[in-house]
Design a protein around this motif. Sequence first.
Motif, PDB file in Angstrom:
ATOM      1  N   SER A 118       1.219  13.093   1.549  1.00 24.12           N
ATOM      2  CA  SER A 118       0.560  11.867   1.982  1.00 24.12           C
ATOM      3  C   SER A 118      -0.480  11.413   0.968  1.00 24.12           C
ATOM      4  O   SER A 118      -0.938  12.197   0.117  1.00 24.12           O
ATOM      5  CB  SER A 118      -0.120  12.080   3.343  1.00 24.12           C
ATOM      6  OG  SER A 118      -1.224  12.953   3.225  1.00 24.12           O
ATOM      7  N   PHE A 119      -0.852  10.161   1.059  1.00 22.59           N
ATOM      8  CA  PHE A 119      -1.856   9.582   0.157  1.00 22.59           C
ATOM      9  C   PHE A 119      -3.168  10.361   0.252  1.00 22.59           C
ATOM     10  O   PHE A 119      -3.764  10.719  -0.768  1.00 22.59           O
ATOM     11  CB  PHE A 119      -2.075   8.115   0.557  1.00 22.59           C
ATOM     12  CG  PHE A 119      -2.923   7.322  -0.396  1.00 22.59           C
ATOM     13  CD1 PHE A 119      -2.345   6.688  -1.486  1.00 22.59           C
ATOM     14  CD2 PHE A 119      -4.286   7.210  -0.202  1.00 22.59           C
ATOM     15  CE1 PHE A 119      -3.124   5.950  -2.371  1.00 22.59           C
ATOM     16  CE2 PHE A 119      -5.064   6.480  -1.078  1.00 22.59           C
ATOM     17  CZ  PHE A 119      -4.484   5.844  -2.161  1.00 22.59           C
ATOM     18  N   PHE A 120      -3.621  10.653   1.470  1.00 21.48           N
ATOM     19  CA  PHE A 120      -4.887  11.368   1.669  1.00 21.48           C
ATOM     20  C   PHE A 120      -4.788  12.808   1.172  1.00 21.48           C
ATOM     21  O   PHE A 120      -5.726  13.324   0.544  1.00 21.48           O
ATOM     22  CB  PHE A 120      -5.262  11.357   3.154  1.00 21.48           C
ATOM     23  CG  PHE A 120      -6.518  12.112   3.461  1.00 21.48           C
ATOM     24  CD1 PHE A 120      -7.770  11.586   3.164  1.00 21.48           C
ATOM     25  CD2 PHE A 120      -6.453  13.377   4.038  1.00 21.48           C
ATOM     26  CE1 PHE A 120      -8.929  12.294   3.430  1.00 21.48           C
ATOM     27  CE2 PHE A 120      -7.605  14.094   4.319  1.00 21.48           C
ATOM     28  CZ  PHE A 120      -8.852  13.546   4.018  1.00 21.48           C
TER      29      PHE A 120
ATOM     30  N   ILE B 162       0.842  -1.191   0.000  1.00 24.07           N
ATOM     31  CA  ILE B 162       0.000   0.000   0.000  1.00 24.07           C
ATOM     32  C   ILE B 162       0.878   1.242   0.000  1.00 24.07           C
ATOM     33  O   ILE B 162       1.780   1.390   0.833  1.00 24.07           O
ATOM     34  CB  ILE B 162      -0.928   0.002   1.222  1.00 24.07           C
ATOM     35  CG1 ILE B 162      -1.879  -1.188   1.156  1.00 24.07           C
ATOM     36  CG2 ILE B 162      -1.725   1.297   1.292  1.00 24.07           C
ATOM     37  CD1 ILE B 162      -2.727  -1.347   2.401  1.00 24.07           C
ATOM     38  N   MET B 163       0.606   2.172  -0.924  1.00 23.69           N
ATOM     39  CA  MET B 163       1.360   3.414  -1.008  1.00 23.69           C
ATOM     40  C   MET B 163       0.839   4.376   0.054  1.00 23.69           C
ATOM     41  O   MET B 163      -0.349   4.687   0.094  1.00 23.69           O
ATOM     42  CB  MET B 163       1.194   4.028  -2.399  1.00 23.69           C
ATOM     43  CG  MET B 163       2.224   5.088  -2.719  1.00 23.69           C
ATOM     44  SD  MET B 163       3.837   4.389  -3.145  1.00 23.69           S
ATOM     45  CE  MET B 163       3.499   3.652  -4.748  1.00 23.69           C
ATOM     46  N   ILE B 164       1.696   4.825   0.942  1.00 28.07           N
ATOM     47  CA  ILE B 164       1.249   5.717   2.010  1.00 28.07           C
ATOM     48  C   ILE B 164       1.618   7.166   1.745  1.00 28.07           C
ATOM     49  O   ILE B 164       1.070   8.077   2.367  1.00 28.07           O
ATOM     50  CB  ILE B 164       1.822   5.282   3.372  1.00 28.07           C
ATOM     51  CG1 ILE B 164       3.347   5.295   3.342  1.00 28.07           C
ATOM     52  CG2 ILE B 164       1.271   3.929   3.772  1.00 28.07           C
ATOM     53  CD1 ILE B 164       3.968   5.020   4.708  1.00 28.07           C
ATOM     54  N   GLU B 165       2.542   7.425   0.819  1.00 26.35           N
ATOM     55  CA  GLU B 165       2.879   8.797   0.464  1.00 26.35           C
ATOM     56  C   GLU B 165       3.497   8.837  -0.928  1.00 26.35           C
ATOM     57  O   GLU B 165       3.979   7.832  -1.449  1.00 26.35           O
ATOM     58  CB  GLU B 165       3.832   9.423   1.477  1.00 26.35           C
ATOM     59  CG  GLU B 165       5.223   8.843   1.482  1.00 26.35           C
ATOM     60  CD  GLU B 165       6.155   9.556   2.444  1.00 26.35           C
ATOM     61  OE1 GLU B 165       7.376   9.382   2.297  1.00 26.35           O
ATOM     62  OE2 GLU B 165       5.673  10.282   3.348  1.00 26.35           O
ATOM     63  N   PHE B 166       3.434  10.017  -1.534  1.00 28.39           N
ATOM     64  CA  PHE B 166       4.026  10.239  -2.849  1.00 28.39           C
ATOM     65  C   PHE B 166       5.092  11.326  -2.723  1.00 28.39           C
ATOM     66  O   PHE B 166       5.153  12.041  -1.719  1.00 28.39           O
ATOM     67  CB  PHE B 166       2.967  10.666  -3.860  1.00 28.39           C
ATOM     68  CG  PHE B 166       1.910   9.629  -4.119  1.00 28.39           C
ATOM     69  CD1 PHE B 166       2.150   8.567  -4.980  1.00 28.39           C
ATOM     70  CD2 PHE B 166       0.668   9.717  -3.505  1.00 28.39           C
ATOM     71  CE1 PHE B 166       1.176   7.613  -5.223  1.00 28.39           C
ATOM     72  CE2 PHE B 166      -0.311   8.774  -3.743  1.00 28.39           C
ATOM     73  CZ  PHE B 166      -0.056   7.716  -4.603  1.00 28.39           C
ATOM     74  N   VAL B 167       5.883  11.444  -3.785  1.00 23.22           N
ATOM     75  CA  VAL B 167       6.892  12.502  -3.845  1.00 23.22           C
ATOM     76  C   VAL B 167       6.635  13.315  -5.114  1.00 23.22           C
ATOM     77  O   VAL B 167       6.665  12.770  -6.220  1.00 23.22           O
ATOM     78  CB  VAL B 167       8.329  11.934  -3.870  1.00 23.22           C
ATOM     79  CG1 VAL B 167       9.339  13.077  -4.001  1.00 23.22           C
ATOM     80  CG2 VAL B 167       8.603  11.126  -2.620  1.00 23.22           C
ATOM     81  N   LEU B 168       6.360  14.612  -4.944  1.00 21.41           N
ATOM     82  CA  LEU B 168       6.160  15.505  -6.082  1.00 21.41           C
ATOM     83  C   LEU B 168       7.526  15.992  -6.559  1.00 21.41           C
ATOM     84  O   LEU B 168       8.234  16.682  -5.820  1.00 21.41           O
ATOM     85  CB  LEU B 168       5.279  16.691  -5.676  1.00 21.41           C
ATOM     86  CG  LEU B 168       3.846  16.349  -5.261  1.00 21.41           C
ATOM     87  CD1 LEU B 168       3.175  17.550  -4.618  1.00 21.41           C
ATOM     88  CD2 LEU B 168       3.036  15.880  -6.464  1.00 21.41           C
TER      89      LEU B 168
END
Length: 326
Positions: free
Chosen positions: A108-110, A23-29
């Motif tokens: 974050s994902f949310f 599960i992906m919990i965060e992304f990086v822009l």
Amino acid sequence: MQPKNVRPQRENNLKIIETNFSIMIEFVLLGFSDIPQFHWFLFGVFLVIYIIILLGNGIMILITRVDSTLQNPMYFFLSNFSFLEICYVSVTLPRMLMDLWTQKGTISFFACATQIYFFLMLGATECFLLALMAYDRYVAICNPLHYPRVMNHKVCVQLVVASWISGLPVHIGQTCQIFSLPFCGSNKINHFFCDIPPLLKLACGDIFVNEMVVYILAVLFVTLPFMLILGSYSRIISTILKLPSNTGQTKAFSTCSSHLIVVVLFYGSATVNCLKPKSNQYGRTEKLLSLFYAVLTPMFNPMIYSLRNKDVREALRKVLHKFSAL
């Protein structure tokens, strides 16, 4: 006789599969990560742009509220449009400023899902408001005798409310659909903010349905309002050309020119990203175009209306005179 190490190997295989589809919990822009030496310069530029947007659109809202000569449907729509621009740019620009300040792009994902939802919802509202403003000019120029009855205050309020809420349930569903996809591998989004095309690039499995949904909603919330704008202005131009005097034609064109420029700026840059959702074709050109319609257009809009509209210039002069007299 079965070897004793078969069961441990199967367990290891299962662990590998579970890891790949974690599960992906965060992304990086990634944003401006390719030019780190300009981060502080870009922070200053975008901070100035954000202040200009807040002040420019805030002043437009103020003068359309306090000046009695601007109490008509055209400026009622304009004040709502200015408020929308403040909301629209506040979805992306503060986050960009924070990323440039901290030199980190983690989200974050949310938070990413929330940003996409409001970006889509406010973008759809902007398309509808631009169509309403074109319809308002159509009724005023093509049916001037019926204008007070057709565009009364109650109708204007209902149209604006409909523009704001029409995309709420649809974009909630679209956002949930996108973020229910499995994400694996890289968590780096090649963009300045969370947007659908670069996000789909990170999804695993078949995204055909998601791309079809993007196309359908683009037709409903982008293309359809644009066609209404074109239809309105085709009738407007036809009516203006039939006016007996050049003075009447000039006055009629002047009331529409500001809105036309805003439409060209917004749709000219937004159409590429809205109607090209394929994630494997998302690159630097699309990033720059999205930056233009998400940040620069809201900055230009109050300038366009204040410079090309005599009533707005006069109202602004009176407001500034009152403040200078305090």
